[in-house]
Design a protein around this motif. Structure first.
Motif, PDB file in Angstrom:
ATOM      1  N   ARG A   4       0.524  -4.087  -1.950  1.00  0.00           N
ATOM      2  CA  ARG A   4      -0.506  -4.580  -2.878  1.00  0.00           C
ATOM      3  C   ARG A   4      -1.485  -3.442  -3.169  1.00  0.00           C
ATOM      4  O   ARG A   4      -2.062  -2.866  -2.249  1.00  0.00           O
ATOM      5  N   VAL A   5      -1.673  -3.132  -4.444  1.00  0.00           N
ATOM      6  CA  VAL A   5      -2.429  -1.957  -4.858  1.00  0.00           C
ATOM      7  C   VAL A   5      -3.666  -2.350  -5.660  1.00  0.00           C
ATOM      8  O   VAL A   5      -3.593  -3.171  -6.568  1.00  0.00           O
ATOM      9  N   LEU A   6      -4.786  -1.719  -5.315  1.00  0.00           N
ATOM     10  CA  LEU A   6      -6.013  -1.805  -6.108  1.00  0.00           C
ATOM     11  C   LEU A   6      -6.084  -0.535  -6.941  1.00  0.00           C
ATOM     12  O   LEU A   6      -6.068   0.569  -6.393  1.00  0.00           O
ATOM     13  N   ILE A   7      -6.145  -0.694  -8.249  1.00  0.00           N
ATOM     14  CA  ILE A   7      -6.300   0.448  -9.164  1.00  0.00           C
ATOM     15  C   ILE A   7      -7.771   0.549  -9.542  1.00  0.00           C
ATOM     16  O   ILE A   7      -8.336  -0.411 -10.085  1.00  0.00           O
ATOM     17  N   ILE A   8      -8.371   1.700  -9.262  1.00  0.00           N
ATOM     18  CA  ILE A   8      -9.756   1.962  -9.672  1.00  0.00           C
ATOM     19  C   ILE A   8      -9.681   3.011 -10.770  1.00  0.00           C
ATOM     20  O   ILE A   8      -9.513   4.207 -10.503  1.00  0.00           O
ATOM     21  N   GLU A   9      -9.769   2.575 -12.007  1.00  0.00           N
ATOM     22  CA  GLU A   9      -9.571   3.442 -13.169  1.00  0.00           C
ATOM     23  C   GLU A   9     -10.200   2.782 -14.384  1.00  0.00           C
ATOM     24  O   GLU A   9     -10.019   1.582 -14.591  1.00  0.00           O
ATOM     25  N   ASP A  10     -10.933   3.574 -15.183  1.00  0.00           N
ATOM     26  CA  ASP A  10     -11.598   3.012 -16.350  1.00  0.00           C
ATOM     27  C   ASP A  10     -10.893   3.307 -17.669  1.00  0.00           C
ATOM     28  O   ASP A  10     -11.316   2.823 -18.714  1.00  0.00           O
ATOM     29  N   GLU A  11      -9.799   4.068 -17.644  1.00  0.00           N
ATOM     30  CA  GLU A  11      -9.057   4.381 -18.866  1.00  0.00           C
ATOM     31  C   GLU A  11      -7.886   3.405 -19.027  1.00  0.00           C
ATOM     32  O   GLU A  11      -6.927   3.451 -18.251  1.00  0.00           O
ATOM     33  N   PRO A  12      -7.940   2.524 -20.043  1.00  0.00           N
ATOM     34  CA  PRO A  12      -6.896   1.495 -20.204  1.00  0.00           C
ATOM     35  C   PRO A  12      -5.473   2.035 -20.291  1.00  0.00           C
ATOM     36  O   PRO A  12      -4.557   1.433 -19.729  1.00  0.00           O
ATOM     37  N   LEU A  13      -5.249   3.161 -20.965  1.00  0.00           N
ATOM     38  CA  LEU A  13      -3.888   3.693 -21.077  1.00  0.00           C
ATOM     39  C   LEU A  13      -3.363   4.173 -19.727  1.00  0.00           C
ATOM     40  O   LEU A  13      -2.175   4.006 -19.421  1.00  0.00           O
ATOM     41  N   ILE A  14      -4.225   4.738 -18.920  1.00  0.00           N
ATOM     42  CA  ILE A  14      -3.808   5.181 -17.585  1.00  0.00           C
ATOM     43  C   ILE A  14      -3.501   3.961 -16.722  1.00  0.00           C
ATOM     44  O   ILE A  14      -2.527   3.953 -15.967  1.00  0.00           O
ATOM     45  N   VAL A  15      -4.312   2.919 -16.850  1.00  0.00           N
ATOM     46  CA  VAL A  15      -4.058   1.683 -16.100  1.00  0.00           C
ATOM     47  C   VAL A  15      -2.682   1.133 -16.457  1.00  0.00           C
ATOM     48  O   VAL A  15      -1.905   0.761 -15.575  1.00  0.00           O
ATOM     49  N   LEU A  16      -2.352   1.086 -17.742  1.00  0.00           N
ATOM     50  CA  LEU A  16      -1.037   0.586 -18.168  1.00  0.00           C
ATOM     51  C   LEU A  16       0.095   1.418 -17.577  1.00  0.00           C
ATOM     52  O   LEU A  16       1.105   0.879 -17.110  1.00  0.00           O
ATOM     53  N   ASP A  17      -0.081   2.730 -17.580  1.00  0.00           N
ATOM     54  CA  ASP A  17       0.931   3.618 -17.035  1.00  0.00           C
ATOM     55  C   ASP A  17       1.084   3.395 -15.524  1.00  0.00           C
ATOM     56  O   ASP A  17       2.199   3.297 -15.014  1.00  0.00           O
ATOM     57  N   LEU A  18      -0.034   3.311 -14.820  1.00  0.00           N
ATOM     58  CA  LEU A  18       0.017   3.073 -13.378  1.00  0.00           C
ATOM     59  C   LEU A  18       0.692   1.741 -13.061  1.00  0.00           C
ATOM     60  O   LEU A  18       1.522   1.660 -12.149  1.00  0.00           O
ATOM     61  N   LYS A  19       0.365   0.708 -13.820  1.00  0.00           N
ATOM     62  CA  LYS A  19       0.990  -0.598 -13.599  1.00  0.00           C
ATOM     63  C   LYS A  19       2.502  -0.525 -13.777  1.00  0.00           C
ATOM     64  O   LYS A  19       3.256  -1.111 -12.999  1.00  0.00           O
ATOM     65  N   ALA A  20       2.949   0.178 -14.813  1.00  0.00           N
ATOM     66  CA  ALA A  20       4.384   0.301 -15.070  1.00  0.00           C
ATOM     67  C   ALA A  20       5.087   1.017 -13.924  1.00  0.00           C
ATOM     68  O   ALA A  20       6.136   0.573 -13.444  1.00  0.00           O
ATOM     69  N   ILE A  21       4.521   2.109 -13.466  1.00  0.00           N
ATOM     70  CA  ILE A  21       5.131   2.869 -12.373  1.00  0.00           C
ATOM     71  C   ILE A  21       5.120   2.053 -11.089  1.00  0.00           C
ATOM     72  O   ILE A  21       6.116   2.009 -10.358  1.00  0.00           O
ATOM     73  N   LEU A  22       4.004   1.396 -10.812  1.00  0.00           N
ATOM     74  CA  LEU A  22       3.931   0.565  -9.599  1.00  0.00           C
ATOM     75  C   LEU A  22       4.957  -0.561  -9.645  1.00  0.00           C
ATOM     76  O   LEU A  22       5.577  -0.884  -8.635  1.00  0.00           O
ATOM     77  N   GLY A  23       5.134  -1.154 -10.820  1.00  0.00           N
ATOM     78  CA  GLY A  23       6.137  -2.200 -10.972  1.00  0.00           C
ATOM     79  C   GLY A  23       7.535  -1.684 -10.685  1.00  0.00           C
ATOM     80  O   GLY A  23       8.327  -2.345 -10.017  1.00  0.00           O
ATOM     81  N   GLU A  24       7.846  -0.474 -11.167  1.00  0.00           N
ATOM     82  CA  GLU A  24       9.152   0.138 -10.905  1.00  0.00           C
ATOM     83  C   GLU A  24       9.363   0.383  -9.411  1.00  0.00           C
ATOM     84  O   GLU A  24      10.494   0.358  -8.932  1.00  0.00           O
ATOM     85  N   LEU A  25       8.264   0.633  -8.697  1.00  0.00           N
ATOM     86  CA  LEU A  25       8.349   0.880  -7.258  1.00  0.00           C
ATOM     87  C   LEU A  25       8.377  -0.409  -6.439  1.00  0.00           C
ATOM     88  O   LEU A  25       8.471  -0.362  -5.223  1.00  0.00           O
ATOM     89  N   GLY A  26       8.248  -1.543  -7.119  1.00  0.00           N
ATOM     90  CA  GLY A  26       8.247  -2.815  -6.413  1.00  0.00           C
ATOM     91  C   GLY A  26       6.899  -3.162  -5.808  1.00  0.00           C
ATOM     92  O   GLY A  26       6.809  -4.033  -4.945  1.00  0.00           O
TER      93      GLY A  26
END
Length: 120
Positions: A4-26
């Motif tokens: 379970r990951v907490l993302i601390i980031e204020d840039e929406p595009l970076i958040v989307l990218d991080l979510k996608a990568i985290l999803g790929e990692l399960g």
């Protein structure tokens, strides 16, 4: 159980990218916080297994302040995703795990696996 990951980031595009990568990692995104104050609240509520944190955030506190406050309550692995390497050293976190922006997805994946001890 997924990490379970907490993302601390204020840039929406970076958040989307991080979510996608985290999803790929399960991994599961427990919460996203755009400010240090939101991060403190989310960490207390969600009890994440991992924190991905940017340093520069809007408001009086930054990502380093947030991470230090969270870890004072509950030690949690942290990976800083930032372009401000020097800031970590200057603020007393010379051994903090960090990757630079922009990052390659493969570098982020490897860093997460390293921080988490190669998965659970």
């Amino acid at each position: 159980m997924p990490i379970r990951v907490l993302i601390i980031e204020d840039e929406p595009l970076i958040v989307l990218d991080l979510k996608a990568i985290l999803g790929e990692l399960g991994c599961e995104v427990a919460a996203v916080a755009g400010t240090a104050e939101e991060a403190l609240e989310a960490a207390g509520r969600e009890r994440p297994d991992l924190i991905l944190a940017d340093i520069r955030l809007p408001g009086p506190m930054d990502g380093i302040d947030a991470v230090k406050a969270i870890q004072a309550r509950t030690p949690t692995p942290v990976l800083f995703v930032t372009g401000n390497w020097r800031e970590l050293r200057d603020r007393g976190l010379p051994d903090a795990m960090a990757i630079g922006k922009p990052y390659l997805p493969s570098v982020l994946r490897q860093a997460i696996q390293t921080v988490m001890g190669h998965g659970r």
